[in-house]
Design a protein around this motif. Structure first.
Motif, PDB file in Angstrom:
ATOM      1  N   GLN A 673       0.827  -1.204   0.000  1.00  0.00           N
ATOM      2  CA  GLN A 673       0.000   0.000   0.000  1.00  0.00           C
ATOM      3  C   GLN A 673       0.858   1.250   0.000  1.00  0.00           C
ATOM      4  O   GLN A 673       0.437   2.307  -0.462  1.00  0.00           O
ATOM      5  CB  GLN A 673      -0.921   0.010   1.215  1.00  0.00           C
ATOM      6  N   THR A 674       2.095   1.126   0.550  1.00  0.00           N
ATOM      7  CA  THR A 674       2.997   2.268   0.615  1.00  0.00           C
ATOM      8  C   THR A 674       4.244   2.069  -0.241  1.00  0.00           C
ATOM      9  O   THR A 674       4.971   3.023  -0.507  1.00  0.00           O
ATOM     10  CB  THR A 674       3.431   2.528   2.064  1.00  0.00           C
ATOM     11  N   GLY A 675       4.514   0.823  -0.635  1.00  0.00           N
ATOM     12  CA  GLY A 675       5.729   0.525  -1.365  1.00  0.00           C
ATOM     13  C   GLY A 675       6.964   0.551  -0.488  1.00  0.00           C
ATOM     14  O   GLY A 675       8.085   0.685  -0.982  1.00  0.00           O
ATOM     15  N   ILE A 676       6.779   0.417   0.817  1.00  0.00           N
ATOM     16  CA  ILE A 676       7.888   0.484   1.767  1.00  0.00           C
ATOM     17  C   ILE A 676       8.127  -0.900   2.351  1.00  0.00           C
ATOM     18  O   ILE A 676       7.184  -1.590   2.767  1.00  0.00           O
ATOM     19  CB  ILE A 676       7.581   1.502   2.881  1.00  0.00           C
ATOM     20  N   CYS A 677       9.406  -1.283   2.423  1.00  0.00           N
ATOM     21  CA  CYS A 677       9.774  -2.573   3.010  1.00  0.00           C
ATOM     22  C   CYS A 677       9.765  -2.488   4.527  1.00  0.00           C
ATOM     23  O   CYS A 677      10.194  -1.488   5.114  1.00  0.00           O
ATOM     24  CB  CYS A 677      11.164  -3.003   2.533  1.00  0.00           C
ATOM     25  N   SER A 678       9.287  -3.545   5.153  1.00  0.00           N
ATOM     26  CA  SER A 678       9.393  -3.696   6.602  1.00  0.00           C
ATOM     27  C   SER A 678      10.459  -4.755   6.847  1.00  0.00           C
ATOM     28  O   SER A 678      10.234  -5.947   6.651  1.00  0.00           O
ATOM     29  CB  SER A 678       8.039  -4.113   7.202  1.00  0.00           C
ATOM     30  N   CYS A 679      11.643  -4.290   7.285  1.00  0.00           N
ATOM     31  CA  CYS A 679      12.776  -5.196   7.442  1.00  0.00           C
ATOM     32  C   CYS A 679      12.692  -5.919   8.778  1.00  0.00           C
ATOM     33  O   CYS A 679      12.286  -5.333   9.783  1.00  0.00           O
ATOM     34  CB  CYS A 679      14.086  -4.429   7.348  1.00  0.00           C
ATOM     35  N   PRO A 680      13.115  -7.183   8.824  1.00  0.00           N
ATOM     36  CA  PRO A 680      12.994  -7.954  10.066  1.00  0.00           C
ATOM     37  C   PRO A 680      14.009  -7.493  11.113  1.00  0.00           C
ATOM     38  O   PRO A 680      15.098  -7.015  10.789  1.00  0.00           O
ATOM     39  CB  PRO A 680      13.272  -9.389   9.612  1.00  0.00           C
ATOM     40  N   SER A 682      14.106  -9.634  14.050  1.00  0.00           N
ATOM     41  CA  SER A 682      14.324 -10.858  14.820  1.00  0.00           C
ATOM     42  C   SER A 682      14.081 -12.056  13.904  1.00  0.00           C
ATOM     43  O   SER A 682      13.137 -12.055  13.110  1.00  0.00           O
ATOM     44  CB  SER A 682      13.368 -10.905  16.015  1.00  0.00           C
ATOM     45  N   PRO A 683      14.949 -13.082  13.963  1.00  0.00           N
ATOM     46  CA  PRO A 683      16.102 -13.158  14.873  1.00  0.00           C
ATOM     47  C   PRO A 683      17.272 -12.294  14.404  1.00  0.00           C
ATOM     48  O   PRO A 683      18.183 -12.026  15.180  1.00  0.00           O
ATOM     49  CB  PRO A 683      16.456 -14.625  14.853  1.00  0.00           C
ATOM     50  N   TYR A 684      17.269 -11.873  13.129  1.00  0.00           N
ATOM     51  CA  TYR A 684      18.362 -11.063  12.624  1.00  0.00           C
ATOM     52  C   TYR A 684      17.774  -9.820  11.985  1.00  0.00           C
ATOM     53  O   TYR A 684      16.730  -9.863  11.327  1.00  0.00           O
ATOM     54  CB  TYR A 684      19.196 -11.846  11.611  1.00  0.00           C
ATOM     55  N   GLU A 685      18.483  -8.706  12.132  1.00  0.00           N
ATOM     56  CA  GLU A 685      17.948  -7.419  11.704  1.00  0.00           C
ATOM     57  C   GLU A 685      18.599  -6.964  10.407  1.00  0.00           C
ATOM     58  O   GLU A 685      19.814  -7.098  10.228  1.00  0.00           O
ATOM     59  CB  GLU A 685      18.171  -6.378  12.806  1.00  0.00           C
ATOM     60  N   TRP A 686      17.748  -6.438   9.501  1.00  0.00           N
ATOM     61  CA  TRP A 686      18.199  -5.895   8.227  1.00  0.00           C
ATOM     62  C   TRP A 686      17.705  -4.460   8.117  1.00  0.00           C
ATOM     63  O   TRP A 686      16.714  -4.075   8.746  1.00  0.00           O
ATOM     64  CB  TRP A 686      17.650  -6.716   7.051  1.00  0.00           C
ATOM     65  N   SER A 687      18.362  -3.669   7.267  1.00  0.00           N
ATOM     66  CA  SER A 687      17.944  -2.287   7.065  1.00  0.00           C
ATOM     67  C   SER A 687      18.115  -1.936   5.594  1.00  0.00           C
ATOM     68  O   SER A 687      18.536  -2.764   4.774  1.00  0.00           O
ATOM     69  CB  SER A 687      18.754  -1.336   7.953  1.00  0.00           C
ATOM     70  N   GLY A 688      17.801  -0.675   5.281  1.00  0.00           N
ATOM     71  CA  GLY A 688      17.872  -0.219   3.898  1.00  0.00           C
ATOM     72  C   GLY A 688      16.496  -0.207   3.272  1.00  0.00           C
ATOM     73  O   GLY A 688      15.569  -0.880   3.730  1.00  0.00           O
ATOM     74  N   ILE A 689      16.337   0.561   2.198  1.00  0.00           N
ATOM     75  CA  ILE A 689      15.013   0.690   1.583  1.00  0.00           C
ATOM     76  C   ILE A 689      14.535  -0.627   1.004  1.00  0.00           C
ATOM     77  O   ILE A 689      13.328  -0.825   0.797  1.00  0.00           O
ATOM     78  CB  ILE A 689      15.010   1.796   0.509  1.00  0.00           C
ATOM     79  N   ASP A 690      15.442  -1.549   0.719  1.00  0.00           N
ATOM     80  CA  ASP A 690      15.049  -2.862   0.201  1.00  0.00           C
ATOM     81  C   ASP A 690      15.544  -3.985   1.104  1.00  0.00           C
ATOM     82  O   ASP A 690      15.652  -5.143   0.676  1.00  0.00           O
ATOM     83  CB  ASP A 690      15.567  -3.057  -1.223  1.00  0.00           C
ATOM     84  N   CYS A 691      15.879  -3.660   2.385  1.00  0.00           N
ATOM     85  CA  CYS A 691      16.317  -4.658   3.381  1.00  0.00           C
ATOM     86  C   CYS A 691      17.585  -5.389   2.933  1.00  0.00           C
ATOM     87  O   CYS A 691      17.751  -6.594   3.191  1.00  0.00           O
ATOM     88  CB  CYS A 691      15.212  -5.663   3.675  1.00  0.00           C
ATOM     89  N   SER A 692      18.489  -4.696   2.261  1.00  0.00           N
ATOM     90  CA  SER A 692      19.702  -5.349   1.759  1.00  0.00           C
ATOM     91  C   SER A 692      20.902  -5.166   2.683  1.00  0.00           C
ATOM     92  O   SER A 692      21.966  -5.736   2.432  1.00  0.00           O
ATOM     93  CB  SER A 692      20.032  -4.810   0.360  1.00  0.00           C
ATOM     94  N   ILE A 693      20.762  -4.343   3.734  1.00  0.00           N
ATOM     95  CA  ILE A 693      21.891  -4.077   4.628  1.00  0.00           C
ATOM     96  C   ILE A 693      21.673  -4.832   5.938  1.00  0.00           C
ATOM     97  O   ILE A 693      20.697  -4.561   6.658  1.00  0.00           O
ATOM     98  CB  ILE A 693      22.028  -2.577   4.907  1.00  0.00           C
ATOM     99  N   PRO A 694      22.558  -5.788   6.271  1.00  0.00           N
ATOM    100  CA  PRO A 694      22.392  -6.523   7.529  1.00  0.00           C
ATOM    101  C   PRO A 694      22.858  -5.685   8.716  1.00  0.00           C
ATOM    102  O   PRO A 694      23.874  -4.995   8.652  1.00  0.00           O
ATOM    103  CB  PRO A 694      23.283  -7.746   7.332  1.00  0.00           C
ATOM    104  N   LEU A 695      22.100  -5.720   9.821  1.00  0.00           N
ATOM    105  CA  LEU A 695      22.493  -5.074  11.069  1.00  0.00           C
ATOM    106  C   LEU A 695      22.948  -6.184  12.011  1.00  0.00           C
ATOM    107  O   LEU A 695      22.132  -6.837  12.672  1.00  0.00           O
ATOM    108  CB  LEU A 695      21.318  -4.286  11.659  1.00  0.00           C
ATOM    109  N   HIS A 696      24.288  -6.399  12.052  1.00  0.00           N
ATOM    110  CA  HIS A 696      24.826  -7.531  12.793  1.00  0.00           C
ATOM    111  C   HIS A 696      24.705  -7.308  14.302  1.00  0.00           C
ATOM    112  O   HIS A 696      24.480  -6.183  14.768  1.00  0.00           O
ATOM    113  CB  HIS A 696      26.279  -7.793  12.389  1.00  0.00           C
ATOM    114  N   THR A 697      24.876  -8.405  15.056  1.00  0.00           N
ATOM    115  CA  THR A 697      24.763  -8.361  16.508  1.00  0.00           C
ATOM    116  C   THR A 697      25.933  -9.107  17.136  1.00  0.00           C
ATOM    117  O   THR A 697      26.559  -9.971  16.512  1.00  0.00           O
ATOM    118  CB  THR A 697      23.447  -8.999  16.979  1.00  0.00           C
TER     119      THR A 697
END
Length: 1108
Positions: A673-680, A682-697
């Motif tokens: 509806q918005t064309g926006i990605c909701s990045c996960p 948990s258990p692992y986090e991603w970021s970026g407009i297309d969820c291509s950047i991993p947020l390591h822990t």
């Protein structure tokens, strides 16, 4: 009241009946019968009626021989009517039979009387008028040749009917405090009421009163306001008409006389801003010029002439009507007008000229421009000729008993034949062709609209609507003709005949509404809707035809506002009502087409649907807002579903459809509806407009010793490692030997103490604070384990291994048995209880009770700020209980996504155990707690958790003699060399709660460092926080607690001298305790030396002597 007086004013006989009616009304009150009078009023009334000669009209109690005054109703002369209330006379009407007696102050003794009526009494004027009952509000005074005078100011209503053979002048000042006066004649014939009125008011007070008088003059009404009915007697003074100009303060005016008179020209000079109505019933003579009342004032609303006789101007209406906007109604009836000329009545709303002598033709048409206000015409009982044009449908007309011909317009005949209305009665007595031929109700076309205003009266809201259209009827429409869908009646009133009505409802009505002119004929019931587009149910489209029949609801009766298009073709409406429309296509449509997009428009309300030619189409609605699919598609009516355009979605096409970039890299969820990605996260986090950047822990580390060397960092690092760097503290960990999704191995630099770890990759820096503890091969133990006889230090772990009975983190305390009681060493034992409802742990030793609670879980960001808080206290649910020593509890947070499991293990026997690679000993009587936090959903990959536990102490009131061990509470916390709180103690009465927090945790199955910090401390409690790393899957920690005994503990309290201080009072106050003490001492003496036996006997003797 004025109309009532007007109708009965035509003869003296009528006034006689009026008098009787007024008497009955004033003295009808059933509540006053059969009541007992107080003695004073009883005696006073008995004396009065005896003197008047009327006592014989009252019944006597045959037993008590007392008069039964209350409830007496004697109408024959002399009348006696007595009404009582609560022991007093409230209303009294009396006449006189003994005319030798003169009434003076006989009525003053009736203190609670409100109404007094006297008839034909002999009275002393001066004394009588000054001795009214003190609370009388109404006074009726009837008789012959009455002597009038000033009445008491407490009298508000004065009523007098009389025959006045003696010329009498009555002054208005005598009644200045009344609100109503009636001074009239029984027999209004010549010579029987010689009364005139004199206005002697000085203007110091405006008299507001309702006045009804018979008079020989037109009195001045200066300084008077209210309403007046003036009945001028025969041979009244016509020269007094000049006073008519003083009537400007009246709100209502009625002038009545049977004396033939000239119309007073002074009337043209009357001016008033309050006068609303004028009624005149006087036979005036014809006038030579018109009477101009156009400037009478802005308040006048109605003008009535009743039996004006020859009062005409050359056979025409003789008056120039008032020009003010408020003027609405004129009635000129039973007169001698000969010509109907509507042009003379341009400023009236209701016109009645019935019962005149008019014989000319009815106007050929009606011009609304000229007669902008006219709504009603009554010309019945004349001799009018001609026909009624359809333009008169704009009016209500009554033409009964004339000489008219032709056709009655259908706007009237469509209501003929309805017994509830009987509209034919307005047209009978003529020669109309269609009087007995009702026309079809199909020409009645009602519509409804909200009037955009609500009238609020207090808390009541009235909703106002307008019903407009054609042939709607007139004021004869029943005012309850409209009801809503649940039967609630509404009030309808006419604004414009046949075209506009106003509708009121107390509260918002339930649509649709029903407008019903007849209960017996369903063809006269019309259904009205408001703001609801047409709803289609069925469209009958026969093969190879252009005729369509559309069934449904919320259509209209007005074909002019209906428009139907089938594809590109118009369908001309031939018939319509609320439930059905018939129309004809302008051209034949190709029968092979399917799902032809079509529209039906009712005013500004549109419904879209699809049709298949040549069949009966069942129409299914797609959406609640009537098939428009929000303008983003169209409704397929055969299946009842919207077909959306490429940029919209949803059942009603109200939602936009926008694709996400790269489909969110197949790891995130796309909100299309918005064309926006909701990045996960948990258990692992991603970021970026297309969820291509991993947020390591970082979840755990395996550190090197202080010399540096290979170090492992655990967590989630994905498969992208652009520009990877690892820092331990502020020094880089290089080289990096190996990296995978879950582990980085690098060479740590030499250092000591506790450090943070940072992993930088893909331009993302993640730091885990205080997680890397350089270990030393030679660790020191707390307090050096007190002494070599108390314990031996394990330099690898930094923990003490205690010897024998010694225990505690520094081997300075005694261990004690579990299960309570004393052992051979004389140390008190501890009892451990687990509350199965709350998960709270209690360890009790003698009168000292310790409580251990898990209170909350907090999520903390990198800067130490609290992000989320979860209160855990008293929310546990037990899931297992093994042998009453191992309890397991659970609770869920974050909408059941995260589970916290809490296991309590009572240690009944010393045992060695291992947790997170650390070996340690659990002593008997201690409690081991294991907490597991699984699948916690972090708000950020940089956040960590803190679990808080609270320990407290309180004293239980018991009979144990442990006074010598009573001591204040001491709370201590002992950090290790890395500033981590490894131990905390709470000491009370030589008992010590010892809490051990191993500086290790299993994070996602890997042992790593955990720091424990002091959160808060009070006089009797301590709260600690265990700082957990960023566990992705599971955090597991393992604190334990035990209650130990201080070497300061005294197992036996007190000596002989101490006993003297409390033993004697106990014996004196509670003798029964004496025997108990003897038994205790006897048992003790078996174990003691003979010397103690001798001392014990001496004490017994001393106590025995004191009890003699």
């Amino acid at each position: 009241m004025l109309n009532f007086i007007q109708k009965i004013s035509k003869s003296g006989c009528n006034f006689f009946y009026l008098f009787l009616i007024l008497i009955l009304i004033n003295f009808s009150n059933p509540k006053v019968n059969s009541q007992t009078l107080n003695k004073n009023e009883y005696d006073c009334l008995k004396s009065l009626l005896t003197n008047l000669g009327s006592i014989n009209k009252v019944k006597i109690n045959t037993t008590s021989l007392e008069y039964l005054f209350c409830g007496t109703l004697e109408f024959l002369s002399p009348n006696v009517k007595i009404f009582c209330n609560e022991g007093s006379i409230s209303k009294l009407s009396v006449g006189q039979a003994n005319f030798t007696y003169t009434v003076t102050d006989d009525f003053s003794c009736f203190k609670n009387m409100t109404n007094l009526s006297v008839d034909n009494i002999v009275y002393d004027k001066d004394k009588f008028y000054n001795s009214y009952p003190p609370n009388a509000k109404e006074f009726s005074f009837d008789g012959t040749d009455l002597v009038y005078g000033t009445i008491s100011p407490i009298i508000k209503i004065f009523d007098s009917m009389s025959i006045q053979n003696i010329p009498t002048i009555i002054k208005f000042s005598w009644y200045l405090n009344t609100t109503k006066i009636v001074i009239a004649s029984f027999v209004p014939f010549k010579g029987y009421f010689l009364v005139s009125f004199d206005n002697d008011l000085d203007g110091s007070k405006i008299w507001d009163c309702s006045i009804l008088i018979h008079s020989l003059n037109v009195p001045s009404l200066n300084f008077i306001t209210g309403e007046i009915t003036l009945n001028l007697m025969l041979d009244y003074d016509q020269s007094s008409w000049g006073n008519i100009t003083t009537f400007g303060g009246m709100r209502y005016m009625s002038l009545i006389s049977s004396n033939l008179s000239y119309f007073p020209l002074e009337f043209s000079n009357l001016r008033s801003e309050v006068l609303k109505s004028i009624f005149i019933e006087i036979p005036f003579l014809a006038v030579s010029s018109k009477i101009d009342l156009s400037l009478i004032g802005k308040s006048l609303e109605s003008l009535y002439f009743f039996h004006p006789n020859n009062f005409t101007f050359g056979g025409l209406f003789p008056i120039i009507l008032p020009s003010n906007e408020a003027f609405k109604k004129l009635e000129f009836v039973y007169g001698n007008i000969e010509i109907l000329d509507l042009s003379l009545f341009t400023n009236v709303e209701t016109l009645s000229l019935k019962c005149n002598l008019m014989s000319n033709g009815f106007p050929s048409s009606f011009n609304r421009t000229i007669h902008r206000k006219l709504k009603h015409i009554d010309i019945s009982n004349n001799s009018i000729t001609g026909t009624i044009d359809d333009s008169f449908c704009q009016l209500e007309i009554i033409v009964t008993n004339n000489s008219m011909t032709g056709l009655i317009p259908t706007c009237f005949t469509c209501f003929f034949g309805l017994p509830e209305i009987n509209l034919e009665r307005y047209f009978i007595g003529n020669n109309f062709i269609n009087l007995n031929t009702p026309s079809s109700p199909s020409i009645i076309i009602p519509n409804i609209v909200f009037n955009n205003t609500s009238i609020i009266e207090g808390s009541i809201v009235f909703y106002e609507y307008l019903i407009f259209g054609e042939n709607l009827g007139g004021s004869w429409v029943p005012f309850t003709a409209v009801s809503d869908s649940v039967g609630t009646p509404m009030i309808i009133s006419m604004i414009e005949p046949n075209s506009l009505f106003k509708l009121f409802c107390n509260g918002e009505p339930k649509f649709p509404l029903n407008l019903s002119y007849s209960k017996s004929n369903p063809n006269y019931t019309f259904t009205l809707s408001l703001g609801i587009p047409p709803i289609l149910n069925l469209v009958d489209w026969q093969s190879s035809t252009t005729d369509l029949v559309i069934d449904g609801s919320f259509f209209t009766y007005n074909s002019s506002i209906i428009n139907i298009t089938i594809g590109n073709e118009n369908c001309l409406v031939t018939n319509t009502n609320f439930y059905q429309i018939k129309c004809t296509l302008s051209n034949v449509i190709d029968q092979s087409l399917e799902d032809i997009i079509s529209y039906i428009t009712n005013g500004n309300l549109i419904t879209q649907f699809t049709l298949n030619p040549g069949v009966i189409n069942t129409i299914l609605n797609c959406t609640e807002n009537y098939n428009d699919c929000n303008g983003n598609g169209y409704c397929l009516s055969d299946i009842g579903k919207c077909k959306c355009d490429p940029t919209h979605q949803g059942g009603d096409c109200s939602l936009p459809y926008i694709e996400c970039l790269n489909d969110c890299n197949n790891v995130g969820q796309c909100n299309n509806q918005t064309g926006i990605c909701s990045c996960p996260i948990s258990p692992y986090e991603w970021s970026g407009i297309d969820c291509s950047i991993p947020l390591h822990t970082i979840s755990a580390v395996s550190p090197s010793d202080t010399n540096g060397g290979s170090a492992s960092i655990y967590g989630w690092f994905s498969n992208n490692h652009t520009y990877l760097q690892v820092f331990i503290g502020n020094k880089q960990c290089i080289p990096i030997y190996n990296i995978s999704k879950s582990e980085i191995i690098c060479k740590a630099p030499p250092s000591t103490g506790l450090k943070s770890v940072s992993v930088i990759q893909n331009s993302i820096n993640v730091t885990s604070k205080d997680i890397y503890q350089y270990y030393s091969n030679d660790k020191q133990c707390p307090n050096h384990c007190t002494s070599t006889s108390n314990g031996i230090c394990n330099t690898t772990t930094g923990y003490c291994n205690c010897i024998g009975r010694w225990s505690g983190y520094d081997c300075s305390l005694y261990s004690n048995p579990s299960g309570g009681g004393d052992n051979s060493g004389g140390l008190p034992g501890s009892n451990t209880t687990i509350d199965g409802n709350t998960g709270n742990t209690n360890i009790t030793n003698q009168q000292t009770n310790y409580q251990i609670l898990i209170t909350k879980l907090i999520e903390i960001d990198f800067n130490g700020n609290q992000i989320n808080e979860y209160l855990l206290l008293n929310k546990w649910s037990i899931i297992s209980n093994i042998s009453k020593t191992v309890y397991t509890f659970i609770q869920s947070i974050q909408n059941d996504k995260c589970n916290i499991t809490y296991t309590i293990d009572e240690i009944n026997k010393d045992r060695d155990t291992t947790f997170a690679g650390i070996n340690f000993k659990l002593t008997s009587g201690s409690v081991k707690m294991t907490v597991s936090i699984e699948n916690y959903q972090y708000s950020s990959n940089l956040n960590t958790l803190q679990l808080q536990m609270k320990s407290s102490v309180n004293e239980i009131q018991t009979n144990n003699e442990n006074d010598c061990n009573n001591d204040q509470i001491e709370i201590n916390n002992t950090p290790n060399q890395d500033n981590s709180l490894n131990y905390m103690t709470i000491k009370k009465d030589a008992k010590v709660l010892n809490g051990r927090f191993i500086d290790r945790i299993e994070s996602d199955g890997i042992s790593t460092f955990m720091q424990t910090v002091l959160v808060s401390k009070s006089n009797d409690s301590i709260t600690v926080g265990m700082n957990l790393p960023h566990c992705t899957k599971k955090c597991l920690l393992d604190p334990d607690f035990s209650v130990l005994v201080s070497p300061e503990f005294v197992d036996e309290c007190g000596g002989d001298n101490d006993r003297k201080s409390w033993f004697l009072p106990v014996v004196i106050v509670v003798p029964i305790v004496f025997l108990t003490l003897i038994i205790i001492f006897v048992v003790i003496t078996i174990k003691k030396r003979f010397v103690e036996m001798y001392l014990f006997k001496s004490k017994i003797k001393q106590l025995a002597n004191l009890n003699k």
